[in-house]
Design an enzyme around this catalytic site. Structure first.
Site, PDB file in Angstrom:
ATOM      1  N   LYS A  23     -30.646 -24.460  24.217  1.00  0.00           N
ATOM      2  CA  LYS A  23     -30.132 -25.447  25.165  1.00  0.00           C
ATOM      3  C   LYS A  23     -31.253 -25.987  26.045  1.00  0.00           C
ATOM      4  O   LYS A  23     -31.391 -27.198  26.223  1.00  0.00           O
ATOM      5  CB  LYS A  23     -29.034 -24.805  26.018  1.00  0.00           C
ATOM      6  CG  LYS A  23     -28.263 -25.797  26.845  1.00  0.00           C
ATOM      7  CD  LYS A  23     -27.121 -25.121  27.594  1.00  0.00           C
ATOM      8  CE  LYS A  23     -26.025 -24.672  26.660  1.00  0.00           C
ATOM      9  NZ  LYS A  23     -25.032 -23.813  27.303  1.00  0.00           N
ATOM     10  N   ARG A  93     -26.039 -22.215  33.169  1.00  0.00           N
ATOM     11  CA  ARG A  93     -25.554 -21.945  31.803  1.00  0.00           C
ATOM     12  C   ARG A  93     -26.539 -21.099  31.026  1.00  0.00           C
ATOM     13  O   ARG A  93     -27.744 -21.253  31.154  1.00  0.00           O
ATOM     14  CB  ARG A  93     -25.398 -23.253  31.021  1.00  0.00           C
ATOM     15  CG  ARG A  93     -24.320 -24.172  31.512  1.00  0.00           C
ATOM     16  CD  ARG A  93     -24.509 -25.525  30.827  1.00  0.00           C
ATOM     17  NE  ARG A  93     -23.698 -26.544  31.438  1.00  0.00           N
ATOM     18  CZ  ARG A  93     -22.527 -26.953  30.957  1.00  0.00           C
ATOM     19  NH1 ARG A  93     -22.038 -26.440  29.871  1.00  0.00           N
ATOM     20  NH2 ARG A  93     -21.844 -27.881  31.589  1.00  0.00           N
ATOM     21  N   GLY A 102     -19.705 -20.042  23.115  1.00  0.00           N
ATOM     22  CA  GLY A 102     -18.619 -19.316  23.779  1.00  0.00           C
ATOM     23  C   GLY A 102     -18.884 -17.842  24.029  1.00  0.00           C
ATOM     24  O   GLY A 102     -18.013 -17.140  24.520  1.00  0.00           O
ATOM     25  N   MET A 104     -21.433 -16.416  25.881  1.00  0.00           N
ATOM     26  CA  MET A 104     -21.954 -16.015  27.183  1.00  0.00           C
ATOM     27  C   MET A 104     -21.386 -16.916  28.274  1.00  0.00           C
ATOM     28  O   MET A 104     -20.535 -17.745  28.010  1.00  0.00           O
ATOM     29  CB  MET A 104     -23.471 -16.035  27.142  1.00  0.00           C
ATOM     30  CG  MET A 104     -24.015 -14.932  26.263  1.00  0.00           C
ATOM     31  SD  MET A 104     -25.783 -14.944  26.181  1.00  0.00           S
ATOM     32  CE  MET A 104     -26.099 -16.419  25.291  1.00  0.00           C
ATOM     33  N   ARG A 337     -27.182 -29.896  20.216  1.00  0.00           N
ATOM     34  CA  ARG A 337     -27.685 -28.844  19.318  1.00  0.00           C
ATOM     35  C   ARG A 337     -27.274 -29.195  17.903  1.00  0.00           C
ATOM     36  O   ARG A 337     -26.346 -29.985  17.707  1.00  0.00           O
ATOM     37  CB  ARG A 337     -27.131 -27.474  19.715  1.00  0.00           C
ATOM     38  CG  ARG A 337     -25.625 -27.398  19.616  1.00  0.00           C
ATOM     39  CD  ARG A 337     -25.115 -26.048  20.090  1.00  0.00           C
ATOM     40  NE  ARG A 337     -23.665 -26.066  20.174  1.00  0.00           N
ATOM     41  CZ  ARG A 337     -22.949 -25.282  20.964  1.00  0.00           C
ATOM     42  NH1 ARG A 337     -23.536 -24.429  21.762  1.00  0.00           N
ATOM     43  NH2 ARG A 337     -21.645 -25.340  20.971  1.00  0.00           N
ATOM     44  N   HIS A 455     -12.233 -23.027  21.410  1.00  0.00           N
ATOM     45  CA  HIS A 455     -12.881 -21.757  21.088  1.00  0.00           C
ATOM     46  C   HIS A 455     -12.441 -21.254  19.714  1.00  0.00           C
ATOM     47  O   HIS A 455     -13.255 -20.878  18.872  1.00  0.00           O
ATOM     48  CB  HIS A 455     -12.544 -20.720  22.159  1.00  0.00           C
ATOM     49  CG  HIS A 455     -13.055 -19.358  21.833  1.00  0.00           C
ATOM     50  ND1 HIS A 455     -12.273 -18.418  21.208  1.00  0.00           N
ATOM     51  CD2 HIS A 455     -14.272 -18.803  21.969  1.00  0.00           C
ATOM     52  CE1 HIS A 455     -13.002 -17.335  21.004  1.00  0.00           C
ATOM     53  NE2 HIS A 455     -14.210 -17.541  21.468  1.00  0.00           N
ATOM     54  N   SER A 765     -34.611  -0.143 -10.759  1.00  0.00           N
ATOM     55  CA  SER A 765     -33.660  -0.926  -9.981  1.00  0.00           C
ATOM     56  C   SER A 765     -33.397  -0.142  -8.709  1.00  0.00           C
ATOM     57  O   SER A 765     -32.974   1.020  -8.758  1.00  0.00           O
ATOM     58  CB  SER A 765     -32.361  -1.114 -10.772  1.00  0.00           C
ATOM     59  OG  SER A 765     -31.434  -1.810  -9.981  1.00  0.00           O
ATOM     60  N   CYS A 832     -30.123  -3.361  -6.835  1.00  0.00           N
ATOM     61  CA  CYS A 832     -28.703  -3.494  -7.154  1.00  0.00           C
ATOM     62  C   CYS A 832     -27.806  -2.888  -6.083  1.00  0.00           C
ATOM     63  O   CYS A 832     -26.592  -2.841  -6.230  1.00  0.00           O
ATOM     64  CB  CYS A 832     -28.388  -2.920  -8.528  1.00  0.00           C
ATOM     65  SG  CYS A 832     -28.676  -1.151  -8.628  1.00  0.00           S
ATOM     66  N   TYR A 852     -35.933  -9.532  -9.452  1.00  0.00           N
ATOM     67  CA  TYR A 852     -34.588 -10.068  -9.291  1.00  0.00           C
ATOM     68  C   TYR A 852     -33.803  -9.277  -8.243  1.00  0.00           C
ATOM     69  O   TYR A 852     -34.189  -8.162  -7.873  1.00  0.00           O
ATOM     70  CB  TYR A 852     -33.808 -10.039 -10.623  1.00  0.00           C
ATOM     71  CG  TYR A 852     -33.469  -8.649 -11.107  1.00  0.00           C
ATOM     72  CD1 TYR A 852     -32.265  -8.038 -10.748  1.00  0.00           C
ATOM     73  CD2 TYR A 852     -34.357  -7.938 -11.922  1.00  0.00           C
ATOM     74  CE1 TYR A 852     -31.961  -6.749 -11.179  1.00  0.00           C
ATOM     75  CE2 TYR A 852     -34.052  -6.656 -12.356  1.00  0.00           C
ATOM     76  CZ  TYR A 852     -32.858  -6.061 -11.979  1.00  0.00           C
ATOM     77  OH  TYR A 852     -32.558  -4.805 -12.389  1.00  0.00           O
TER      78      TYR A 852
HETATM   79  C1  PEP Z   1     -26.874   2.343  -5.057  1.00  0.00           C
HETATM   80  O1  PEP Z   1     -26.853   3.534  -4.783  1.00  0.00           O
HETATM   81  O2  PEP Z   1     -27.465   1.506  -4.376  1.00  0.00           O
HETATM   82  C2  PEP Z   1     -26.141   1.827  -6.207  1.00  0.00           C
HETATM   83  C3  PEP Z   1     -26.213   0.559  -6.535  1.00  0.00           C
HETATM   84  O3  PEP Z   1     -25.336   2.683  -6.888  1.00  0.00           O
HETATM   85  P1  PEP Z   1     -23.905   3.136  -6.371  1.00  0.00           P
HETATM   86  O4  PEP Z   1     -23.505   2.227  -5.272  1.00  0.00           O
HETATM   87  O5  PEP Z   1     -23.011   3.053  -7.554  1.00  0.00           O
HETATM   88  O6  PEP Z   1     -24.165   4.544  -5.934  1.00  0.00           O
END
Ligand code: PEP
Ligand code: MG
Length: 877
Positions: A23, A93, A102, A104, A337, A455, A765, A832, A852
């Protein structure tokens, strides 16, 4: 040189938002580009952090600087605090680096006391206005600075209105308001035990402290956690000379967006209230008029405002959300903003700005909040059901999406009901920031009062929760938890459905269907794919989920949890037989029943993924998760196994573990029962062979992932079983097929010995769910019980299971990635854990050079966008 804690609006600019808050930086920028801004100064975010460092005190140095800046402000405005000729009145403000609408506190009309009221009443010839300002100020100050509840004052207003036989505040006379102000002061004294402060400087310091304090209020803390805003940033405070929208019918106040924040349409949208002060519009106290009607009432100010909108959009190259006031026909800008918007609007605005030549593709990708995409992907009402349904009412489509749930009337109930698994719709007269947790817990929100910028509307849009607002047709009885709409009375617990895209309200529960996405979504995603380096895979265990993920752009499966296939139909019986076997032969017989089922599942998944890579993880959870607990099931199992009920119960009892998460699970199962790994390998390879034969143009390279490895020798042991079995299968089929064997890195020891693990693993992974659990020593299932206390005490700001802890867990990831690559330069690296779909964690994965991320299907677009943003950010740096 000592630090500078105050900046006049003429001293700052838009690039200083870290110091001046959004702001403050924008007030300075608007001043710089010559827009009509009432002047003032900003107290920096560093002053706020200093205030907390000093034990919630404004130290002498900062205090002296504030006093110096009050004088400067007095010179610039030609007005003076407490003056009997030309008194200075200010607004105070909050304004953090990131906008937190909204969350603060704000105080208006500061500087008033009984003398000053007399002065401005006489000078303006408008005593009604003067007393209106004063009573508002006392109420706001008491509430915000001294924490005397608003309700006491509202009660006094209601009593006064009743006494005078009127229904609206605006119908109260100058005398009435004066009497109210006196009553308010008496109320203040009764509650606080001291007189209401009359010295403007004392008032100002109280207000500044209150704004600093509000940085740490519960709703701000919740908002920050949800929006990744660090506590350490602090808020700035803006002290601004007042412009008055409540001086009569040639005055007013408004809020507007340069484009429609719900649809993105390029058309000014906003609301305006005549003879009112700022907070009246957002609070939804009176229902405002649409902005274009302002053109009739205030043609000159409106024309000027339209010009200002264009200037601001051209300047910021983004949709603006502005607050302004018209005082006796003259326009003043109070704030601008980059406006909060729905995901749909965000995509449209970004594409339009590219087409208008205002921004580049990269800028378009960078300006979209990936978390918002969620709302686009969420269910809508079933079109057929919708056609047949007759709305029970209609109000403003404040935040899109479809919601259906049981009616509750308070935020606490919404939270409590949701916690026990109920879907709820929160119905309120109007919402206030204290309701935020309840709003979050609800499927949808319905309010009786308030416009598109109320709000409820702003907060719901930010959260991506469906919201219908301003339904004045509702006769509300909050006390008795019921309301009437179109002749029907609804009680707590009744079902209600809301369409946040049309504003329609439906009696009962309406079926929903998955969202479909089109045009602009595809364009932005196309640009994101062009600029990202990280690949995005999905965590999917069924052909249905895999197909959904593919549709949303997944480039493979990063995690297929095979145990999820074991719970369905007659499979659970076969797996129970396997668990309750005493001999290898018994176990192999049970596994033989499972083999064709798993193979069929894998074929379905391979088909759905159309030749993209698929990582299949071997059985992971502790076996006791599968065993029966019901007497009838135990008897059935005993019969199938040719065992007594007693024997089965003994086997089950023997499976009990004190700490199953650290028990007999993951690769430990394969170490004790190698035949499980052999069966799963057969299923993976046979499925791949069949699919390869069916689709000669695909190159099937199955990826087998061994979970919970902590030691290279245990990985080698399981891998040897996999390789032997796989090679046998391929030889028997006369096939030459490449396959990979890798591991999850989810135990700290695996990360610490990643160089050794990589001698056996062809890919890693990162299982950051378990890695977080074991690095913190927090149970992933129970941490919620105590994390709240950690947030309250500012020990942790975020749930480490949702947002990767880059300092600790992240260090293990980075180190393991580097060590793995050092051993095996072509090792393939992914993540993962749940973090694979969290934008800030995706950025981290980009930075440490993973190949990935893998996340649940609906988060795939979020990850694609976040990955592109990480790459674009890196390029800019
Ligand atoms: C993990 O532990 O991050 C995972 C992907 O395996 P799970 O959640 O199945 O334990
Ligand atoms: Mg795990």
């Amino acid at each position: 040189m000592s630090k500078k804690f105050c900046y006049l609006f003429t001293e700052g600019n838009a690039s200083m938002r870290e110091l001046l808050g959004g702001k403050g930086a924008n007030l300075a920028e608007m001043t710089n580009i010559g827009l009509p801004v009432p002047q003032g100064f900003t107290i920096t975010t560093e002053a706020c952090t200093q205030y907390y460092e000093d034990g919630q005190k404004i130290n002498d140095e900062i205090m002296a600087e504030i006093m110096e800046y009050i004088e400067k402000m007095e010179k610039i405005t030609g007005k003076k605090f407490g003056d009997h000729e030309n008194p200075l009145l200010v607004s105070v403000r909050s304004g953090a680096r990131a906008s937190m609408p909204g969350m603060m506190d704000t105080i208006l009309n500061l500087g008033l006391n009984e003398d000053v009221v007399g002065v401005i009443a006489a000078k303006s010839g408008n005593p009604r206005w003067a007393w209106d300002c004063y009573r508002r100020f006392i109420q706001m100050y008491s509430d915000v600075v001294m924490e005397v509840g608003k309700k006491y004052f509202e009660q006094l207003i209601d009593e006064m209105k009743e006494k005078k036989g009127v229904t609206q505040d605006v119908e109260l006379s100058a005398e009435d308001l004066k009497e109210l102000a006196m009553q308010f002061k008496a109320e203040y004294k009764a509650k606080i035990g001291a007189d209401f402060p009359s010295d403007p400087k004392e008032q100002l310091i109280g207000a500044i402290k209150a704004v600093f304090r509000s940085w740490d209020n519960p709703r701000a803390n919740v908002y920050r956690r949800d929006n990744d805003i660090p506590y350490s940033w602090g808020t700035a405070v803006n002290v601004q000379s007042m412009a008055f929208g409540n001086m009569g019918d040639d005055c007013g106040t408004g809020v507007a967006f340069t484009r429609n924040p719900a649809t993105g349409e390029k058309k000014l949208m906003g609301e305006f209230l005549t003879n009112a002060q700022g907070e009246d519009v957002v609070a939804g106290v009176r229902t405002p008029m649409p902005i274009d009607q302002m053109a009739e009432k205030f043609p000159e100010a409106y024309a000027q405002f339209v010009d200002v909108c264009k200037t601001l959009e051209d300047h910021y190259r983004d949709m603006q959300d502005m607050e302004f006031t018209v005082e006796h026909g003259k326009l003043y800008m109070l704030q601008t903003r980059n406006g909060k918007r729905t995901a749909k609007a965000a995509l449209k605005i970004a594409c339009d700005l590219v087409d208008e030549g205002m921004i580049s593709e990269q800028q378009a990708v960078a300006m979209i909040d990936p978390r918002n995409l969620d709302t686009l992907l969420h269910p809508q009402f079933d079109a057929e059901a919708l056609k047949k349904a007759q709305p029970a009412g209609k109000a403003l489509p404040a935040s899109p999406g479809a919601a259906c749930g049981k009616i509750v009337f308070t935020a606490e109930d919404a939270k409590a009901w949701a916690a026990r698994g109920e879907k709820v719709v929160l119905v309120r007269l109007e919402t206030s920031p204290e309701d935020i947790e309840g709003m979050k817990a609800a499927q949808g929100i319905l309010t009786v009062r308030g416009g598109m910028t109320s709000h409820a509307a702003v907060v719901a849009r930010g959260m991506g929760t469906c919201c219908v607002s301003g339904c004045s047709a509702i006769a509300m009885d909050e006390e008795n938890k019921k309301f009437t709409l179109s002749g029907k009375t609804y009680h707590e617990g009744d079902w209600l459905s809301l369409d946040g895209s049309t504003g329609n309200i439906y009696d009962g529960a309406m079926p929903t269907v998955d969202a479909t996405i089109g045009g602009e979504f595809g364009r932005i995603m196309g640009w994101a794919d062009k600029y990202r380096r990280l690949k995005v895979r999905t965590n999917a265990d069924t052909p249905h989920d895999a197909a959904k993920a593919r549709e949303l752009g997944a480039q493979g499966i990063g995690l297929c949890r095979t145990e999820h296939m074991f719970f369905e139909g007659d499979r659970i019986e076969a797996i129970r037989e396997m668990i309750c076997s005493d001999t290898v032969e018994e176990r192999e017989a049970a596994l033989a029943k499972l083999l064709p089922m798993q193979q069929g599942d894998f074929e379905g998944i391979y088909e759905a993924m159309e030749g993209c890579p698929v990582t299949i993880r071997f059985l992971d959870p502790p076996l006791h998760e599968f065993v029966p607990t019901e007497e009838a099931d135990i008897e059935k199992l005993a019969k199938a196994q040719g065992k007594t009920v007693e024997q089965i119960k003994n086997i089950i009892a023997a499976l009990h573990e004190f700490n199953p998460m650290m028990g007999h699970r993951g690769c430990r199962l394969a170490v004790t029962f190698p035949e499980i790994a052999a069966m799963q390998t057969r299923a993976v390879i046979r499925a791949a062979i069949n699919v390869q034969k069916k689709h000669p143009d695909w190159t099937m390279v199955p990826e087998i992932m061994i979970p919970l490895v902590g030691e290279v020798k245990e990985l080698k042991y399981v891998k040897d079983i996999v390789v032997t079995t796989a090679d046998q299968e391929l030889a028997a089929a006369g096939m030459d097929m490449k396959y990979l064997v890798g591991t999850m890195i989810e135990i700290p020891r695996a990360a610490l010995t990643a160089d050794q693990i990589a001698t056996e693993a062809q890919f890693f992974s990162f299982g950051t769910n378990d890695l977080t659990q074991m690095t913190f020593g927090f149970s992933r299932d129970d941490a919620g019980k105590f994390l709240g206390a950690y947030y309250d005490k500012k020990i942790y700001e975020n749930d480490p299971f949702a947002k990767l802890d880059q300092v600790g867990v992240g260090k293990l990831v980075k180190m393991a990635a580097e060590m793995g690559r050092a051993t095996r330069p072509d090792i393939h690296l992914g993540i993962c854990g749940e973090h694979g779909g969290d934008p800030s964690s995706v950025e981290f994965c980009h930075k440490v050079g993973l190949d990935y991320v893998s996340c649940s299907p609906f988060r795939v677009p979020i990850a694609r966008l976040a990955a592109a943003q990480a790459a674009i950010k890196e390029q800019r740096q």
